[in-house]
Design a protein around this motif. Structure first.
Motif, PDB file in Angstrom:
ATOM      1  N   ASP A   1       0.728  -0.682   0.054  1.00 38.92           N
ATOM      2  CA  ASP A   1      -0.120  -0.187   0.128  1.00 38.92           C
ATOM      3  C   ASP A   1       1.135   1.701   0.207  1.00 38.92           C
ATOM      4  OD1 ASP A   1       0.894   0.537   2.626  1.00 38.92           O
ATOM      5  OD2 ASP A   1      -0.824  -0.784   3.450  1.00 38.92           O
ATOM      6  N   ARG A   2       0.434   1.817   0.018  1.00 40.89           N
ATOM      7  CA  ARG A   2       0.991   4.093   0.424  1.00 40.89           C
ATOM      8  C   ARG A   2       2.474   3.719   0.897  1.00 40.89           C
ATOM      9  NH1 ARG A   2      -3.080   8.166  -1.784  1.00 40.89           N
ATOM     10  NH2 ARG A   2      -3.774   7.230  -3.736  1.00 40.89           N
ATOM     11  N   ARG A   3       1.868   3.315   2.324  1.00 44.15           N
ATOM     12  CA  ARG A   3       3.004   3.276   3.303  1.00 44.15           C
ATOM     13  C   ARG A   3       4.535   3.030   2.340  1.00 44.15           C
ATOM     14  NH1 ARG A   3      -0.591   0.451   7.710  1.00 44.15           N
ATOM     15  NH2 ARG A   3      -0.510  -0.807   6.245  1.00 44.15           N
ATOM     16  N   LEU A   4       4.583   2.127   1.636  1.00 40.83           N
ATOM     17  CA  LEU A   4       5.425   1.648   1.049  1.00 40.83           C
ATOM     18  C   LEU A   4       6.340   2.694   0.625  1.00 40.83           C
ATOM     19  CD1 LEU A   4       4.921  -1.557  -0.311  1.00 40.83           C
ATOM     20  CD2 LEU A   4       6.636  -1.123   1.451  1.00 40.83           C
ATOM     21  N   GLY A   5       6.414   4.094  -0.173  1.00 36.92           N
ATOM     22  CA  GLY A   5       6.252   4.872  -0.786  1.00 36.92           C
ATOM     23  C   GLY A   5       7.693   5.153  -0.102  1.00 36.92           C
TER      24      GLY A   5
ATOM     25  N   ALA B   1      15.019  -0.920   5.483  1.00 37.41           N
ATOM     26  CA  ALA B   1      14.162   0.536   4.928  1.00 37.41           C
ATOM     27  C   ALA B   1      13.245   0.134   5.767  1.00 37.41           C
ATOM     28  CB  ALA B   1      13.999   1.087   4.030  1.00 37.41           C
ATOM     29  N   MET B   2      12.307  -0.974   5.644  1.00 43.97           N
ATOM     30  CA  MET B   2      11.449  -0.836   5.811  1.00 43.97           C
ATOM     31  C   MET B   2      10.759  -1.238   7.879  1.00 43.97           C
ATOM     32  SD  MET B   2       9.522  -3.909   3.961  1.00 43.97           S
ATOM     33  CE  MET B   2       7.527  -4.202   4.345  1.00 43.97           C
ATOM     34  N   ALA B   3      12.108  -2.100   8.123  1.00 41.54           N
ATOM     35  CA  ALA B   3      12.271  -1.353   9.722  1.00 41.54           C
ATOM     36  C   ALA B   3      12.305  -0.321  10.441  1.00 41.54           C
ATOM     37  CB  ALA B   3      13.145  -2.593  10.238  1.00 41.54           C
ATOM     38  N   ARG B   4      12.633   0.765   9.574  1.00 38.82           N
ATOM     39  CA  ARG B   4      12.988   2.145   9.627  1.00 38.82           C
ATOM     40  C   ARG B   4      11.527   2.712   9.898  1.00 38.82           C
ATOM     41  NH1 ARG B   4      17.434   2.694   6.642  1.00 38.82           N
ATOM     42  NH2 ARG B   4      16.637   3.495   5.298  1.00 38.82           N
ATOM     43  N   HIS B   5      10.736   2.464   8.593  1.00 37.70           N
ATOM     44  CA  HIS B   5       9.522   2.919   8.537  1.00 37.70           C
ATOM     45  C   HIS B   5       8.328   2.150   9.375  1.00 37.70           C
ATOM     46  CE1 HIS B   5      10.838   6.042   6.250  1.00 37.70           C
ATOM     47  NE2 HIS B   5      11.655   5.484   5.292  1.00 37.70           N
ATOM     48  N   GLY B   6       8.967   1.685  10.236  1.00 41.22           N
ATOM     49  CA  GLY B   6       8.109   0.628  10.695  1.00 41.22           C
ATOM     50  C   GLY B   6       6.877  -0.512  10.221  1.00 41.22           C
ATOM     51  N   LEU B   7       7.299  -1.679   8.935  1.00 42.69           N
ATOM     52  CA  LEU B   7       6.536  -1.664   8.396  1.00 42.69           C
ATOM     53  C   LEU B   7       7.434  -3.287   8.522  1.00 42.69           C
ATOM     54  CD1 LEU B   7       6.422   0.341   5.393  1.00 42.69           C
ATOM     55  CD2 LEU B   7       4.338  -0.124   7.214  1.00 42.69           C
ATOM     56  N   SER B   8       6.168  -4.375   8.232  1.00 38.80           N
ATOM     57  CA  SER B   8       6.621  -5.929   8.959  1.00 38.80           C
ATOM     58  C   SER B   8       7.428  -6.435   7.157  1.00 38.80           C
ATOM     59  CB  SER B   8       5.603  -6.317   9.363  1.00 38.80           C
ATOM     60  OG  SER B   8       5.826  -8.026   9.051  1.00 38.80           O
ATOM     61  N   PRO B   9       7.827  -7.146   6.593  1.00 35.55           N
ATOM     62  CA  PRO B   9       7.831  -7.903   5.307  1.00 35.55           C
ATOM     63  C   PRO B   9       6.850  -9.156   5.438  1.00 35.55           C
ATOM     64  CG  PRO B   9      10.032  -7.272   5.997  1.00 35.55           C
ATOM     65  CD  PRO B   9       8.851  -6.756   7.430  1.00 35.55           C
TER      66      PRO B   9
ATOM     67  N   VAL C   1      15.498   2.626  -0.495  1.00 38.23           N
ATOM     68  CA  VAL C   1      16.327   1.869  -1.126  1.00 38.23           C
ATOM     69  C   VAL C   1      17.043   2.565  -2.460  1.00 38.23           C
ATOM     70  CG1 VAL C   1      15.733   0.093  -2.193  1.00 38.23           C
ATOM     71  CG2 VAL C   1      15.025  -0.419  -0.927  1.00 38.23           C
ATOM     72  N   TRP C   2      16.243   3.299  -3.518  1.00 40.56           N
ATOM     73  CA  TRP C   2      16.789   3.529  -4.359  1.00 40.56           C
ATOM     74  C   TRP C   2      18.087   4.761  -4.139  1.00 40.56           C
ATOM     75  CZ3 TRP C   2      15.537   9.758  -4.737  1.00 40.56           C
ATOM     76  CH2 TRP C   2      16.106  10.218  -6.355  1.00 40.56           C
TER      77      TRP C   2
ATOM     78  N   TRP D   1      18.571  -7.579 -11.151  1.00 36.44           N
ATOM     79  CA  TRP D   1      19.785  -7.530 -11.698  1.00 36.44           C
ATOM     80  C   TRP D   1      20.700  -8.558 -10.484  1.00 36.44           C
ATOM     81  CZ3 TRP D   1      21.921  -7.481 -16.827  1.00 36.44           C
ATOM     82  CH2 TRP D   1      20.852  -6.661 -17.979  1.00 36.44           C
ATOM     83  N   SER D   2      21.108  -9.594 -11.234  1.00 36.13           N
ATOM     84  CA  SER D   2      20.961 -10.112  -9.429  1.00 36.13           C
ATOM     85  C   SER D   2      22.503  -9.831  -8.876  1.00 36.13           C
ATOM     86  CB  SER D   2      21.437 -11.815  -9.267  1.00 36.13           C
ATOM     87  OG  SER D   2      22.393 -12.301 -10.848  1.00 36.13           O
ATOM     88  N   GLU D   3      22.638  -9.018  -9.750  1.00 38.70           N
ATOM     89  CA  GLU D   3      24.305  -8.089  -9.073  1.00 38.70           C
ATOM     90  C   GLU D   3      24.473  -6.563  -8.021  1.00 38.70           C
ATOM     91  OE1 GLU D   3      23.531  -8.456 -12.242  1.00 38.70           O
ATOM     92  OE2 GLU D   3      24.555  -7.240 -13.703  1.00 38.70           O
ATOM     93  N   HIS D   4      22.779  -6.590  -8.795  1.00 37.36           N
ATOM     94  CA  HIS D   4      22.521  -5.336  -8.096  1.00 37.36           C
ATOM     95  C   HIS D   4      21.486  -5.804  -6.651  1.00 37.36           C
ATOM     96  CE1 HIS D   4      25.149  -2.688 -10.219  1.00 37.36           C
ATOM     97  NE2 HIS D   4      24.576  -3.249 -10.903  1.00 37.36           N
ATOM     98  N   PHE D   5      20.641  -6.257  -6.207  1.00 37.07           N
ATOM     99  CA  PHE D   5      19.545  -7.279  -6.213  1.00 37.07           C
ATOM    100  C   PHE D   5      20.177  -6.645  -4.527  1.00 37.07           C
ATOM    101  CE2 PHE D   5      17.669 -10.266  -3.123  1.00 37.07           C
ATOM    102  CZ  PHE D   5      16.621  -8.660  -3.352  1.00 37.07           C
ATOM    103  N   ASP D   6      19.775  -6.375  -3.356  1.00 40.50           N
ATOM    104  CA  ASP D   6      20.227  -6.993  -2.531  1.00 40.50           C
ATOM    105  C   ASP D   6      19.068  -6.267  -1.440  1.00 40.50           C
ATOM    106  OD1 ASP D   6      21.318  -5.246   0.349  1.00 40.50           O
ATOM    107  OD2 ASP D   6      22.438  -3.968  -0.811  1.00 40.50           O
ATOM    108  N   GLN D   7      19.308  -7.581  -0.663  1.00 38.94           N
ATOM    109  CA  GLN D   7      17.522  -7.579   0.258  1.00 38.94           C
ATOM    110  C   GLN D   7      17.391  -7.038   1.286  1.00 38.94           C
ATOM    111  OE1 GLN D   7      16.790 -11.496   2.290  1.00 38.94           O
ATOM    112  NE2 GLN D   7      14.656 -10.943   2.595  1.00 38.94           N
ATOM    113  N   ASP D   8      18.484  -6.830   1.590  1.00 40.71           N
ATOM    114  CA  ASP D   8      18.590  -5.509   3.441  1.00 40.71           C
ATOM    115  C   ASP D   8      18.348  -4.511   3.135  1.00 40.71           C
ATOM    116  OD1 ASP D   8      20.072  -8.308   4.319  1.00 40.71           O
ATOM    117  OD2 ASP D   8      22.195  -7.870   4.185  1.00 40.71           O
TER     118      ASP D   8
END
Lengths: 234, 652
Positions: B512-516, B544-552, B522-523, B532-539
Motif C-alpha cells: 500500500d501507500r506506506r511503502l512509498g 528501510a521497512m524496519a526504519r519505517h515500522g513496516l513488517s515484511p 532503497v533508491w 539484476w542479481s548483481e545489484h539486488f540487495d534484500q537488506d
C-alpha cells in the motif's frame, strides 16, 4: 558466386560493435534479396567473412565483407540497393566478384588510420611523434587475452605524421602493420603518451602489400561524391 | 544533447544502446503545441527496446498531429555515473533531447523490482521524485503496464496511472494536455493549474490520479481509499480495446542496431486469455480473448519480415497454441517462397495440451529455436488447485512430439510456494522432469530437460490475491529439496529464481501507500537495477521497512480475509470480487474451471461489465480439446492423488 563489398561506417553507428555490424549485414542482405549461402548443420548461418575487426567507436572509409551466394546474381545497381537497405551510416561503396582465395584477414598487411587526439599542446604531440619515428624500438606492454605481453611496436609503425590541428587537438595519420598481430591505434596512442585520449579514430585504408612492396586495396571505392552523408557524421 | 554525449560514449559499455537509429525509429518534430511523450522503459535498452506496448504507443502517438513521442531507457550504471558527473540529464534516443523537454514521462512497468529505477530515472530527468514537489512546468510522470493494477506503493511518485490497453486512452490524455498547453496551463503560474488538469484527467476512463485520493488506515489495516473531490471517480475502470483488428501495430517494428532480447519479428496474435490459471495475473486482467484475424496476422508477418530482414518471427500472446488459425499461419509462413526456407517461427508461451506433433513438425522445418513448456506444477492435484488442467499424458505427448522432431532439450517451467503445496507436490516436479528425459532418450542419447523453478508471488486481481506467500526460508527449503532430488537424475538440469527477490516482489505486489518511503529509501541508498542479481540487495529493503515500522511478514506472508479492504479495491479490471473469491474457494477445494471462451460464461465481469465479448475465430478448441473442454479429466494424474492433510493455505 563470391562477392566482396567495400563499405563505410560513419556517424552515430560507429558505436556499434563488430558483431552488431555482422548482424546488420545479415538482415540487410536479406532485405536486399541477396541469396546468401548458408553453412550446413544444426543451426545454419549465412557465410559472411569480414576483414580486420574495427573497434567499437571508430569510423571507417574502408571496411570489407566477403559473401558466399547460393546463386549468381547481376551486380548492376547492387551497391545502391545495399546502401538503401543498410542502416544509416553504413554505405556500400563498391562490389566485385572474387575468387576463392586468401581471407581478407590474412591478406591485409597494413591499415591507415587518422587519429584525432585531445590535447592543447601541439608541440608536445609533434615531439612525441618525431621521437617515435626515430626510435629503434618501442617496447610496450599490452594485454592479450587477459595477459600482459611486452613487445616492440616499432616494426608495426610503418608511417606516422601529424596532419594538423583540429578543434580539440590534432590529427595524426598512421600506417600500422597488421601481421602477425594488428597494432591498434589505442595502443599506439598509449605508447606515445599514456595521457592521450582519442576524440575520434577513422580507418581510411586497408592495404595488401605484395612481395615487391607494391600495395593495393582489396577494392577501390566509388568517388566520394556519390556517397550520402550519414546521420551524426563528424 | 548528442554533442555532449558523443565524447562520453567511448567510455561506457555497449554504447550502441544509446544512439537510437534503429530501423523504424522516428525523429519527430516538436513544437506547435504538440504534446511530447517520452516513452520510457525502466530497465536496460536490451530489455526495454523489444517491449511491444511502448512500440505500439510510439507509432500511434507519432501518427497524431497533436503529439510527438520519443523513447528512453535506463542508462546502465557506468553511463549514469558519467551523466551525473557531467551534469547531463536522462535523454531520448531518437533526437537525443533532454527528458525535461517532454510533457509526459511515461513508463512501462511490468516488474516490481524496477520501481526504484523509475524513481532514479525521474530524478535523472531533473524532475522532483515526489508528485507533491512538482509544479506546473514539470513533466507528468505516467505509468502503464501490468504493475499498475496495484500502483499504491508508487502513489507518492506518479501523477497518472493508466489501467489496461493504451491504444485509445493515450489519445484522450493527449487531447486534455494539448488543450491545457494551448490555454497556457504550464506557464500560467497558477498554483492550482497542475491539480486542475490532473482532476480533468482523472475523468478520462482508465486514468487513475493517486494524489486525488485519500488512503485511510485503521491501525495497520487499510480502511478505505476515497476521492478527495466529488468530480473524481470513486472507482477507476481499466480500458480494453474491443477488436485487435482495428490496431495492426506495430506497423514498423523497431529493428535495433545492437543485440536485444527477443531480437526477432514479433506479431501479437491475440490479447487476453481465459484459461483461468489462478496464479496468472496477465490472464485475469487482460480478458476477454481478442484474436487478431488470421489474414491480418499473415500480412503483418509477410510485411514485417520483408521490411526488417529478420529470419525469425514469434507469434506472441499469453498462450499462442490456442490461436484459432495457428497451424495454417505457421504452415503458410514456412511455405512462403519469399522466406527461402530460412525463416523460423517461434511460439513463446506454449501450452502442452495444444502442442501436437503436427505443430512440432512444422516448426522443425525452419531453424529450431528453444522449446519451453509450462506445466507450472508437479502433480495433478496441484494443477487442479491452480487450474492449470494439463494432464500428465498431455505433457508427455508434447514432449515426445518435440524430441521425435529433433529437439534434444526442452525447458519446463514450474512454480513453487503455491497454495496447499506439499512436499509431494514439489517433488512431483522432479518426477515430471525425469519422465520427460526418459521419453527423450528414446530419440536421442543426450536428451535433457531444464527444469526452471520460480517462487510464487500472489498478484492483485487473481484468486490467489488473498494467499500469504511462502517465506524465503520455506521457498529455499523446497528448492533445495528439489535440487537434492534432481541431483541424482541424469539429464535433468535445474535452475531457480532467488527467493529473496521473490519476497521483495511480494511485498511490492500487494503493498500500500506506506511503502512509498521504503522505495524512496532503497533508491537513495543506491538500490537500482534490483531485478539484476548483481545489484539486488534484500537488506536495503528490509532495513528501510524496519526504519519505517513496516513488517515484511505482514505484507508478504499473511493470508488476507474475505472482508479485508485491499489496496486496489478502488481500481477495477472488470473482474467481480465475488467471482475471484469463489474461484479461490474452488482452488482450495481442488475444483478446476473450464475455459469460458469455448464454454458458457461464469460472469467474471470482464465482458459483461464493458459490453464486449470474446473474439475467437473457431468455436472449438485447437487440438480437439484442452483445459477441461471435451476431455475426460478423471485420470488427469497417473500418480494416485493424495490429498494434503495440512490446513488450507498453510503454505509451510
Amino acid at each position: 558466386m563470391r562477392l566482396r563489398v567495400r563499405y563505410t561506417k560513419n556517424g552515430k553507428i560507429r558505436f556499434t560493435s563488430h558483431r552488431d555490424v555482422a548482424r546488420l549485414w545479415e538482415r540487410s542482405l536479406r532485405r536486399a534479396h541477396v541469396p546468401m549461402a548458408y553453412s550446413e548443420g544444426f543451426s545454419p548461418r549465412p557465410k559472411l567473412a569480414f576483414g580486420l575487426a574495427l573497434s567499437t567507436g571508430y569510423e571507417s572509409d574502408a571496411e570489407y565483407i566477403d559473401l558466399a551466394l547460393s546463386e549468381t546474381i547481376p551486380l548492376d545497381g547492387l551497391v545502391e540497393r545495399l546502401t538503401e537497405m543498410l542502416p544509416d551510416g553504413l554505405v556500400a561503396t563498391a562490389v566485385a566478384e572474387i575468387d576463392r582465395g586468401t581471407s581478407l584477414q590474412q591478406a591485409i598487411t597494413c591499415c591507415r588510420w587518422e587519429i584525432d587526439i585531445i590535447t592543447d599542446d601541439l608541440q608536445a604531440a609533434s615531439t612525441a611523434v618525431a621521437q617515435a619515428k626515430e626510435a629503434e624500438e618501442i617496447m610496450f606492454t599490452r594485454t592479450r587475452k587477459g595477459k600482459p605481453v611486452t613487445d616492440d611496436l616499432r616494426p608495426y609503425v610503418w608511417a606516422l605524421d601529424v596532419l594538423g590541428p583540429t578543434e580539440t587537438g590534432c590529427r595524426l595519420a598512421a600506417e600500422l602493420g597488421t601481421q602477425p598481430r594488428a597494432l591498434r591505434p589505442a595502443e599506439l596512442l598509449a605508447a606515445l603518451d599514456p595521457a592521450y585520449e582519442a576524440f575520434l579514430v577513422r580507418r581510411t585504408h586497408q592495404w595488401i602489400t605484395n612481395d615487391d612492396g607494391d600495395r593495393s586495396e582489396p577494392l577501390l571505392a566509388a568517388p566520394a561524391s556519390a556517397v550520402p552523408t550519414p546521420v551524426g557524421a563528424t | 544533447m548528442w554533442p555532449a554525449l558523443e565524447p562520453i560514449l567511448p567510455k561506457v559499455e555497449k554504447p550502441a544502446r544509446y544512439i537510437g537509429c534503429e530501423g523504424g525509429a522516428q525523429q519527430p518534430v516538436h513544437g506547435d503545441g504538440r504534446v511530447a511523450w517520452l516513452l520510457t522503459y525502466p530497465d536496460t535498452y536490451e530489455i526495454g527496446l523489444p517491449n511491444q506496448g511502448l512500440q505500439i504507443l510510439y507509432e500511434i502517438l507519432n501518427e497524431r498531429d497533436d503529439a510527438v513521442a520519443e523513447r528512453a531507457y535506463a542508462p546502465w550504471t557506468d553511463l549514469e555515473a558519467q551523466l551525473r558527473a557531467h551534469d547531463l540529464p536522462l535523454f531520448s534516443v531518437d533526437n537525443h533531447f533532454p527528458a525535461s523537454m517532454f510533457d509526459l514521462l511515461a513508463f512501462n512497468l511490468s516488474a516490481e523490482l524496477t520501481y526504484t529505477n523509475l524513481l532514479n530515472l525521474v530524478d535523472l530527468a531533473g524532475v522532483p521524485v515526489r508528485c507533491a514537489d512538482r509544479t506546473a512546468e514539470h513533466p507528468f510522470v505516467v505509468i502503464g503496464g501490468h504493475c499498475t493494477y496495484n500502483p499504491e506503493p508508487l502513489a507518492d511518485f506518479v501523477d497518472l496511472v493508466v489501467l489496461g490497453d493504451g491504444e485509445e486512452v493515450i489519445g484522450e490524455i493527449t487531447e486534455v494536455i494539448h488543450a491545457w498547453k494551448a490555454s497556457g496551463g504550464p506557464t500560467s503560474g497558477a498554483v492550482d493549474s497542475r491539480e486542475g488538469v490532473l482532476r480533468q484527467l482523472s475523468r478520462v476512463e482508465g486514468v487513475y490520479v493517486p494524489s486525488l485520493y485519500e488512503a485511510e488506515f485503521d491501525g495497520e489495516h487499510l480502511r478505505s481509499i476515497t476521492p478527495r473531490f466529488s468530480d473524481v471517480p470513486e472507482r477507476v475502470e481499466k480500458r480494453t480495446v474491443a477488436d485487435l483488428a482495428d490496431w495492426p501495430y506495430p506497423k514498423n517494428q523497431l529493428t535495433p542496431l545492437t543485440e536485444v532480447v527477443h531480437d526477432r519479428l514479433n506479431v501479437e496474435v491475440f490479447r487476453g486469455c481465459t484459461r483461468g490459471c489462478r496464479f496468472c495475473q496477465a490472464g485475469m486482467i487482460t480478458r476477454p480473448v481478442r484474436e487478431r484475424p488470421a489474414e491480418q496476422v499473415r500480412t503483418m508477418i509477410q510485411k514485417g519480415l520483408e521490411r526488417t530482414g529478420y529470419d525469425e518471427v514469434a507469434l506472441t500472446s499469453l498462450s499462442t497454441a490456442d490461436f484459432s488459425g495457428i497451424k495454417d499461419v505457421v504452415t503458410e509462413t514456412m511455405d512462403d517462397p519469399a522466406n527461402r526456407d530460412q525463416v523460423s517461427v517461434s511460439l513463446p508461451s506454449l501450452r502442452v495440451d495444444a502442442f501436437g506433433v503436427d505443430i512440432a513438425a512444422e516448426l522443425n522445418r525452419g531453424r529450431r529455436s528453444g522449446l519451453t513448456f509450462a506445466p507450472e506444477a508437479g502433480t495433478w492435484r496441484m494443477r487442479q488447485v491452480i487450474n492449470k488442467l494439463i494432464r500428465e499424458e498431455d505433457l508427455y505427448e508434447a514432449v515426445e512430439g518435440a524430441y521425435s522432431q529433433g529437439w534434444r532439450r526442452v525447458k519446463l517451467y514450474f512454480l513453487t510456494g503455491l497454495p496447499t503445496e506439499t512436499d509431494e507436490d514439489t517433488l512431483g516436479i522432479a518426477n515430471l522432469g525425469r519422465n520427460c528425459v526418459e521419453i527423450g532418450k528414446k530419440y536421442h542419447k543426450s536428451a535433457s530437460v531444464t527444469v526452471s523453478v520460480g517462487g510464487f508471488v500472489p498478484k492483485p486481481f487473481t484468486p490467489f490475491q488473498w494467499f500469504g506467500q511462502n517465506t524465503v526460508a520455506e521457498l529455499q527449503r523446497k528448492i533445495y529439496l528439489l535440487r537434492d532430488d534432481v541431483k541424482r537424475s541424469h539429464g535433468v538440469q535445474m535452475k531457480w529464481h532467488d527467493p529473496k527477490a521473490t519476497l521483495i516482489e511480494g511485498i511490492c505486489s500487494r503493498g500500500d501507500r506506506r511503502l512509498g518511503p521504503v522505495i524512496e529509501d532503497v533508491w537513495r541508498a543506491g538500490g537500482v537495477f534490483q531485478e539484476w542479481s548483481e545489484h539486488f540487495d534484500q537488506d536495503k529493503w528490509t532495513d528501510a521497512m524496519a526504519r519505517h515500522g513496516l513488517s515484511p511478514d505482514w505484507y508478504a506472508h499473511r493470508h488476507r480475509t474475505e472482508d479485508e479492504v485491499l489496496p486496489w479495491d478502488h481500481l477495477s479490471a472488470g473482474l467481480h470480487k465475488d467471482f475471484l473469491w469463489q474461484d479461490w474457494r474452488d482452488a482450495l477445494a481442488e475444483v478446476g474451471l473450464e475455459d469460458c471462451r469455448w464454454t458458457p460464461c461464469y460472469d467474471c465481469g470482464a465482458c459483461t461489465g464493458y459490453g464486449i465479448e470474446h473474439i475467437v475465430a473457431s468455436a472449438t478448441p485447437p487440438a480437439g480439446g484442452s483445459q477441461g473442454t471435451g476431455q475426460d479429466l478423471t485420470t488427469g494424474g497417473e500418480v494416485p492423488v493424495v490429498l494434503g492433510s495440512k490446513p488450507v493455505g498453510a503454505g509451510t
